[in-house]
Design a protein around this motif. Structure first.
Motif, mmCIF file in Angstrom:
data_model
loop_
_atom_site.group_PDB
_atom_site.id
_atom_site.type_symbol
_atom_site.label_atom_id
_atom_site.label_comp_id
_atom_site.label_asym_id
_atom_site.label_seq_id
_atom_site.Cartn_x
_atom_site.Cartn_y
_atom_site.Cartn_z
ATOM 1 N N LYS A 232 1.406 4.192 -3.236
ATOM 2 C CA LYS A 232 1.426 5.528 -2.714
ATOM 3 C C LYS A 232 2.627 6.462 -3.430
ATOM 4 N N GLN B 169 6.598 5.299 -7.469
ATOM 5 C CA GLN B 169 5.331 4.736 -7.160
ATOM 6 C C GLN B 169 5.108 3.548 -7.965
ATOM 7 N N ARG C 233 0.906 -1.087 -0.093
ATOM 8 C CA ARG C 233 -0.054 0.057 -0.089
ATOM 9 C C ARG C 233 0.785 1.266 0.012
#
Length: 405
Positions: free
Chosen positions: A131, A238, A127
């Motif tokens: 981000k 990312q 996660r």
């Protein structure tokens, strides 16, 4: 009178010698005082050794940092380890807005001074990786205690803390287990240094191996790790996607990181398994007007581990056609992997842009700022040249009942 004069002379001489001795002693004392001593030394018992780091994204959007700290009482003897009574490590977690603040929060929970010099690996939760981790990397480049050879991973469908909590029977520190696992899985041994170098170059995008905790039976629960996937990042660090299994090995082969692999292919009449080593790659690029072309050549030498076909691989007349067939099949697989990354993610994790930069430096100046848009349009052709050098003790497989008939 002469006797008294001699006595006075002896007294003066003795006094002079005593004075010189005092001066020598004073000089030695002065030198000792100037020498650096150990009055401000830090004993090893004053340190808490930081072995692994987990970085995750908390529910409120803050960064959560976990530290795997060695507990000396947990591994006093060789026979004791993670499977023994007391754990050889403790996992401490803190959340905040900066890495330095998190380290201080971890320090506040320990009775010893933290030492990062022995940290072996960093685990980033998926996660947080999706981000973006560009802001987190700044501290790693400035902190002189950080080793650039520290391995870095993304946790597939999990959090970094989950890996630190693993209680492996092979090593009391799961942070070290992941490093060893990556080495034996041949996924490239990616270090913090490698990621930072890729971030700083225009013609390549970063990639990291992924570690995961597979759902196994109760006996293996929280004991086993797997490293079989690769996370793909864009220039802003990312995570945009991942490839797994065979595709991950092919990605690192084209990148020039993979050194050996096990290869099993279906030939139509059965399977052949090889151990390929001395893997190499060469890339030649071409600019033809508005068309960008890349010619990838992959090479290696190997030995046959298993032959479930009727081919006599000891005979050149049968082995050479087999080599050609295997090379053609592998070339198609690698081309498919490259096209998949081009279409789905658009990130040049292979370093083809760096080859264009090296071979066409003047044209590259016009291409580098829009390379992310141009990379999916590159026409890639792959040639594989795997040569069988060792066929084993027999040519054909051991005949079965059906073969005898």
């Amino acid at each position: 009178m002469e006797g008294f004069a001699g006595a006075d002379e002896q007294t003066v001489r003795a006094g002079a010698q005593e004075a010189m001795s005092c001066l020598r002693a004073a000089g030695c004392l002065a030198v000792l005082l100037c020498l650096s001593g150990c009055w401000d030394r830090n004993e090893i018992n004053d340190y808490a050794f930081w072995i692994g780091t987990g970085l995750d994204l908390s529910e409120d959007g803050k960064v959560k940092k976990s530290a795997q700290i060695a507990v000396p009482a947990g591994f006093k003897s060789t026979g004791e380890g993670a499977g023994g009574g007391q754990r050889a490590n403790i996992v401490i977690t803190a959340s905040g807005s900066s890495i330095v603040d998190l380290e201080q929060q971890v320090q506040d929970k320990l009775p010893r001074r933290i030492f990062l010099g022995h940290r072996r690996s960093i685990f980033i939760g998926e996660r947080l990786a999706r981000k973006g981790i560009i802001d987190l990397m700044d501290q790693f480049t400035r902190n002189t205690d950080t080793r650039m050879r520290t391995d870095i991973f993304v946790v597939n469908n999990g959090e970094g803390r989950d890996v630190l909590e693993i209680n492996s029977p092979f090593n009391p520190f799961s942070a070290i287990v992941a490093v060893d696992q990556d080495r034996f899985c041949r996924l490239g041994d990616t270090a913090l240094r490698d990621v930072l170098l890729d971030v700083g170059r225009d013609g390549i995008r970063p990639s990291m191996p992924m570690v995961e905790i597979p759902p196994k039976n109760e006996r293996e629960k929280n004991e086993i790790l797997e490293v079989k996937s690769v996370a793909i990042f864009n220039r802003q660090l990312q995570m945009v996607g991942k490839v797994t299994g065979r595709e991950s090995l092919e990605l690192f082969w084209v990148k020039g990181v993979l050194k050996n692999q096990f290869l099993t292919e279906e030939t139509g009449g059965g399977t052949v398994s090889l151990y390929e080593s001395n893997l190499k790659k060469t890339v030649r690029t071409e600019i033809d007007g508005n068309r960008l072309k890349a010619y990838v050549k992959l090479e290696g030498t190997g030995r046959v581990l298993e032959n479930n076909t009727n081919i006599d691989i000891s005979a050149s007349s049968e082995r050479i056609p087999l080599e050609r067939k295997l090379n053609a099949m592998k070339a198609k697989q690698v081309e498919a992997t490259i096209k998949k990354v081009q279409r789905q993610y658009g990130q040049d994790v292979f370093g083809i842009g760096e080859e264009i930069h090296r071979e066409h430096p003047y044209q590259w100046k016009k291409l580098r700022d829009k390379w992310d848009q141009l990379f999916p349009t590159v026409e890639v052709s792959v040639t594989v040249k795997l040569k069988i050098q060792n066929t084993g003790g027999i040519g054909k497989r051991i005949p079965g009942i059906g073969d005898r008939a």
